[in-house]
Design an enzyme around this catalytic site. Structure first.
Site, PDB file in Angstrom:
ATOM      1  N   GLU A   1       0.840  -1.192   0.000  1.00  0.00           N
ATOM      2  CA  GLU A   1       0.000   0.000   0.000  1.00  0.00           C
ATOM      3  C   GLU A   1       0.882   1.252   0.000  1.00  0.00           C
ATOM      4  O   GLU A   1       1.889   1.327   0.717  1.00  0.00           O
ATOM      5  CB  GLU A   1      -0.885   0.004   1.254  1.00  0.00           C
ATOM      6  CG  GLU A   1      -1.756   1.249   1.393  1.00  0.00           C
ATOM      7  CD  GLU A   1      -2.610   1.247   2.659  1.00  0.00           C
ATOM      8  OE1 GLU A   1      -3.556   2.055   2.721  1.00  0.00           O
ATOM      9  OE2 GLU A   1      -2.334   0.445   3.578  1.00  0.00           O
TER      10      GLU A   1
ATOM     11  N   CYS B   1      -5.863  -2.627   2.708  1.00  0.00           N
ATOM     12  CA  CYS B   1      -5.751  -2.437   4.159  1.00  0.00           C
ATOM     13  C   CYS B   1      -7.064  -2.741   4.874  1.00  0.00           C
ATOM     14  O   CYS B   1      -7.640  -3.808   4.692  1.00  0.00           O
ATOM     15  CB  CYS B   1      -5.233  -1.030   4.447  1.00  0.00           C
ATOM     16  SG  CYS B   1      -4.474  -0.838   6.080  1.00  0.00           S
TER      17      CYS B   1
ATOM     18  N   LYS C   1      -8.973   3.387  -2.826  1.00  0.00           N
ATOM     19  CA  LYS C   1      -9.440   2.997  -1.494  1.00  0.00           C
ATOM     20  C   LYS C   1     -10.737   3.735  -1.172  1.00  0.00           C
ATOM     21  O   LYS C   1     -10.796   4.965  -1.251  1.00  0.00           O
ATOM     22  CB  LYS C   1      -8.365   3.325  -0.458  1.00  0.00           C
ATOM     23  CG  LYS C   1      -8.567   2.722   0.918  1.00  0.00           C
ATOM     24  CD  LYS C   1      -7.338   2.998   1.778  1.00  0.00           C
ATOM     25  CE  LYS C   1      -7.384   2.220   3.076  1.00  0.00           C
ATOM     26  NZ  LYS C   1      -6.152   2.448   3.883  1.00  0.00           N
TER      27      LYS C   1
END
Length: 333
Positions: free
Chosen positions: A49, A166, A132
């Protein structure tokens, strides 16, 4: 057109830090790891990430002082446009080393930043991105929110490839939407090096009946700028930090659809972690027992609707034509 399905794919997750505030140097570092992975015979390489652009750890990004604002200015300058020259370079790397490349990147659109994952094929094509959808905690100070228009799953010769970033992996409905798209190689780059992350990834692998690849950065204090320019914690105002202290411990892992750990976790330093994935051989065995959006679902009582339209704050519509010329075309008035 995707070629016939290959039986085995060799996959590598990269555990390494960005070169913070220095995107060209980070791209150089990415190429070194890609070369090493290719020498191992890897056909799929996944980076952590926010690898391109860096993860905004530290006190500076919670600080509205001139120092905090200057930190964001530098961070914004280190982000990349998608598409853009850095994307072009990553595409050339994927072609040079003949790999599917998946990497975290900080994407810049105007003055808003997004934590994104970019996908490339071995022919050097940029395939697309996932933004995200839910930044976590202090991430919301610096990153915008994506939507489900960028939750792709790509057909490859090795299986269906996608990514969830995540703590998005803690969102059951998002996971379910990815399972419904048929994801088989589930990339989960993260900033979570805590002792519960491997358990989370194991659950996802077994729930989705998919291979899970989770690369995590490994960072020492010296991988970020030194104080007083950059404070990792407020205490650094008064005491010089140990530059070799670990601030992000890694823990990268590859897990089979049966919950078996195939590579990692490693908490000792930077490196590559590689495993052979047998999508056609192992996923059907896992799905035989549990197919969360198939024979183990109950659509008559539980179902999910996903809005996959792009969500934009401003939409412009054309005004109706008020005057036409002799040919029936609109004309300026």
């Amino acid at each position: 057109m995707v070629s016939a399905m290959s039986s085995i794919v060799r996959a590598t997750v990269v555990q390494a830090s960005s070169v913070f505030y220095d995107t060209p140097a980070t791209l150089d570092k990415a190429e070194r790891f890609l070369k090493e992975a290719a020498e191992l015979g890897s056909q799929l390489v996944v980076f952590p990430e926010a690898f391109i652009g860096g993860y905004p750890r530290g006190y500076n990004f919670a600080d509205q002082s001139p120092r905090g604002k200057e930190s964001f200015r530098k961070y914004h300058a280190s982000a990349i446009n998608v598409p853009g020259p850095e994307v072009d370079r990553l595409a050339k790397m994927a072609a040079k080393y003949k790999v599917y490349l998946v990497t975290g990147a900080i994407e810049r659109e105007g003055y808003t930043l997004y934590c994104s994952v970019l996908f490339f094929d071995p022919e050097g094509n940029y395939l697309g991105k996932h933004r995200k959808i839910m930044p976590t905690y202090w991430e919301r100070l610096v990153w915008g929110f994506g939507d489900c228009s960028t939750t792709p799953v790509y057909d490859t010769p090795y299986g269906k490839l996608g990514s969830v970033i995540c703590w998005e992996n803690r969102m059951p409905l998002l996971r379910t939407s990815m399972y419904a798209k048929g994801i088989e190689i589930y990339c989960a780059p993260t900033a979570d090096s805590g002792n519960t992350w491997v358990s989370t990834m194991t659950h996802v692998a077994m729930e989705g009946g998919c291979y899970v690849l989770s690369p995590i950065q490994f960072c020492r204090r010296k991988d970020y700028p030194s104080p007083p320019e950059y404070l990792y914690s407020p205490s650094e105002e008064f005491a010089t930090p140990d530059s070799d202290s670990i601030i992000w411990a890694g823990g990268s892992v590859i897990i089979s659809p049966h919950g078996e750990i195939l590579a990692g976790p490693n908490y000792e330093g930077e490196g590559l972690f590689t495993a052979d994935l047998d999508v056609r051989g192992e996923i059907p065995k896992a799905k035989f027992m549990f197919d969360v959006v198939g024979h183990y679902s109950r659509a008559d009582i539980l179902n999910l609707t996903v809005n996959n339209r792009p969500l934009v704050p401003v939409t412009f519509t054309s005004s109706p034509c008020k005057s036409k010329d002799k040919d029936g075309e609109c004309k300026d008035i």
